[in-house]
Write a protein that holds these residues in place. Structure first.
Motif, PDB file in Angstrom:
ATOM      1  N   UNK A 339       0.837  -1.209   0.000  1.00 50.79           N
ATOM      2  CA  UNK A 339       0.000   0.000   0.000  1.00 50.79           C
ATOM      3  C   UNK A 339       0.870   1.258   0.000  1.00 50.79           C
ATOM      4  N   UNK A 340       1.932   1.244   0.776  1.00 49.78           N
ATOM      5  CA  UNK A 340       2.817   2.406   0.820  1.00 49.78           C
ATOM      6  C   UNK A 340       3.589   2.531  -0.490  1.00 49.78           C
ATOM      7  N   UNK A 341       4.021   1.401  -1.043  1.00 48.10           N
ATOM      8  CA  UNK A 341       4.712   1.450  -2.335  1.00 48.10           C
ATOM      9  C   UNK A 341       3.812   2.070  -3.402  1.00 48.10           C
ATOM     10  N   UNK A 342       2.551   1.675  -3.416  1.00 52.97           N
ATOM     11  CA  UNK A 342       1.612   2.219  -4.394  1.00 52.97           C
ATOM     12  C   UNK A 342       1.457   3.729  -4.230  1.00 52.97           C
ATOM     13  N   UNK A 343       1.483   4.199  -2.977  1.00 55.49           N
ATOM     14  CA  UNK A 343       1.381   5.643  -2.736  1.00 55.49           C
ATOM     15  C   UNK A 343       2.597   6.380  -3.286  1.00 55.49           C
ATOM     16  N   UNK A 344       3.747   5.754  -3.225  1.00 57.31           N
ATOM     17  CA  UNK A 344       4.955   6.348  -3.801  1.00 57.31           C
ATOM     18  C   UNK A 344       4.942   6.292  -5.331  1.00 57.31           C
ATOM     19  N   UNK A 345       4.526   5.156  -5.853  1.00 60.94           N
ATOM     20  CA  UNK A 345       4.730   4.875  -7.274  1.00 60.94           C
ATOM     21  C   UNK A 345       3.572   5.282  -8.174  1.00 60.94           C
ATOM     22  N   UNK A 346       2.349   5.206  -7.672  1.00 63.66           N
ATOM     23  CA  UNK A 346       1.183   5.335  -8.547  1.00 63.66           C
ATOM     24  C   UNK A 346       0.219   6.456  -8.183  1.00 63.66           C
ATOM     25  N   UNK A 347       0.274   6.940  -6.960  1.00 65.99           N
ATOM     26  CA  UNK A 347      -0.651   7.992  -6.539  1.00 65.99           C
ATOM     27  C   UNK A 347      -0.220   9.322  -7.150  1.00 65.99           C
ATOM     28  N   UNK A 348      -1.107   9.919  -7.937  1.00 72.47           N
ATOM     29  CA  UNK A 348      -0.776  11.162  -8.633  1.00 72.47           C
ATOM     30  C   UNK A 348      -1.323  12.366  -7.864  1.00 72.47           C
TER      31      UNK A 348
END
Length: 476
Positions: A339-348
């Protein structure tokens, strides 16, 4: 004739004092007053370093993290040692740490563990650092001796049982555990006294009503601007080292459950309060007393969405300690990494978008940048834009413990790109330090901070080459 007698009398009195001190300490070990420090010494299971002696093909990530860590080692043993005022102190004496506050204790503990890992895992190169392995070992042990000796468990008025001290004790204990065969009996006993004292303090929630969470069980923000994620994670560190170091301790189950509890609460999102997914003996919602992440995986600290603090709970992640000890690892310790990785990588983040703490700056976009080691701080940062080691280390952890192959490949790539930024920064200086000045990172112990993160990434990347982590979802 009197001088030798007086000298021996002093030695005798010192020995008598130490013995009395340890007898007193033995009556106050953890929650079990019948356990003595002498017994705890027998429970310590030293790390088996032999598996790192095998010839393996290094990965690009391990090579890069090793270069960064060696640079940090070089700086620690030369310029840093001189700046701290340690160079004029005999190797047999205790170092003068200069006080009991964060920047007197934490940086020394960080350098001690970074050197210990480098020395014990076969990375250390005296030709590169200009300091022989023998001298590096002696200085590492001297730092450990000095840190544990000045802890309040061993010295009245010493450091400990305050705010972040469980983290400093965790760093120190890890260094001591790695160097255990090199430590004398007094230092071993003082290490265990420190561990016992800090563990008991954390088990008692630092004598506070409870642990810190950003939101309560009703979803209300109860700690405005200040996540409890990093604090819960660093509080768990001393318990983690104690468990990995002493797996046969009768206090193991109580301590490991506290580690799981602190880790899950450090990284919980509001929706997790309803989750019935099973984690080490019970459903997730039964572990939680609040939440510390936003639903999208971001973190609020210093009163704004802060990317640096999204990595913080992972800086103190317990997995590497159990993996290094070749023990089973609670599944809960992998919680919400994806979930944290997604916030770094994909959350615009859209330019001008209103978030907690301000409006998104131009040009917007994601925090991690595809094909780049750059970092976008949506609302800016108060530490400095030169930080990369925490992000590179986070990606090492994310790549190692995700089951998502696409996420793994992206994390490995960012680990290299962000890590290369660190190495390029270090290459500017002959002594291997990272930062030019406080404009790049204003944290007072920034160089030691790099050493700690590089150590974590190097340990993980090296472990991946020789073994697989063993996870368990059983209750304790």
């Amino acid at each position: 004739m009197l001088q030798p007698i007086i000298h021996h009398l002093k030695d005798y009195l010192l020995l008598l004092f130490c013995s009395a001190t340890f007898c007193v300490q033995a009556q106050h070990v953890g929650t079990n007053p019948t356990i003595s420090l002498k017994e705890e010494v027998e429970w310590v299971k030293p790390i088996d370093w032999s598996r790192f002696e095998a010839e393996v093909t290094p990965s690009p990530q391990q090579i890069l993290m090793g270069k960064i860590l060696l640079n940090a080692n070089k700086y620690a043993l030369t310029t840093w040692w001189e700046k701290r005022g340690f160079s004029g102190i005999s190797i047999d004496d205790y170092l003068d740490l200069g006080g009991v506050s964060e920047h007197k204790i934490r940086p020394v503990a960080a350098e001690a563990e970074a050197l210990a890992a480098s020395l014990q895992m076969g990375l250390y190169d005296g030709t590169f650092t200009g300091v022989s392995k023998q001298e590096a070992e002696a200085k590492t042990v001297q730092m450990i001796r000095s840190l544990v000796h000045t802890h309040l468990a061993n010295k009245p008025g010493g450091w400990g049982e305050k705010w972040q001290s469980a983290l400093w004790a965790g760093y120190t204990s890890f260094a001591a555990w790695m160097m255990w065969p090199k430590l004398d009996e007094q230092t071993r006993l003082e290490t265990l006294a420190m561990i016992t004292t800090e563990c008991a303090w954390i088990m008692d929630d630092k004598e506070l009503p409870g642990i810190k969470t950003y939101r309560d069980l009703n979803g209300e923000i109860i700690s405005p601007g200040d996540t409890g994620g990093e604090e819960n994670a660093w509080d768990s560190l001393i318990l983690t080292v104690a468990c990995a170091m002493m797996p046969e301790s009768p206090e193991y189950d109580e301590r490991i459950n506290k580690v799981i509890w602190l880790t899950l609460n450090a990284l919980a999102r509001p929706s997790d309060l309803e989750s019935r997914k099973w984690y080490n003996g019970k459903p997730l919602h039964e572990w939680l007393v609040g939440t510390n992440l936003n639903e999208d995986g971001t973190v609020v600290n210093h009163h704004f969405i802060h990317p640096d603090y999204m990595t913080s709970p992972f800086e103190f992640n317990p997995i590497k300690y159990f993996w290094l000890a070749d023990q089973s690892i609670p599944t809960a310790l992998k919680f919400n990494i994806d979930k944290v990785f997604s916030a770094f990588a994909d959350l615009r983040f859209g330019p001008g978008e209103k978030l907690t703490g301000g409006q998104v700056k131009d040009p917007g976009g994601t925090i991690f940048k595809e094909g780049s080691g750059d970092i976008f701080y949506p609302l800016g940062t108060d530490w400095g834009k030169g930080r990369r080691m925490n992000f590179s280390m986070f990606n090492s952890i994310a790549a190692s413990f995700t089951n998502d192959s696409d996420m793994r490949m992206r994390a490995l790539d960012w680990e290299l790109k962000q890590g290369q930024v660190v190495l390029d920064m270090q290459s500017r200086f002959e002594d291997g330090h990272t930062y030019l000045d406080a404009k790049e990172d204003s944290y007072a112990s920034r160089e030691e901070w790099v050493a700690d993160k590089a150590m974590t990434a190097y340990i993980i990347e090296t472990l991946k080459l020789v073994s697989e982590p063993k996870f368990t979802n059983k209750g304790f």
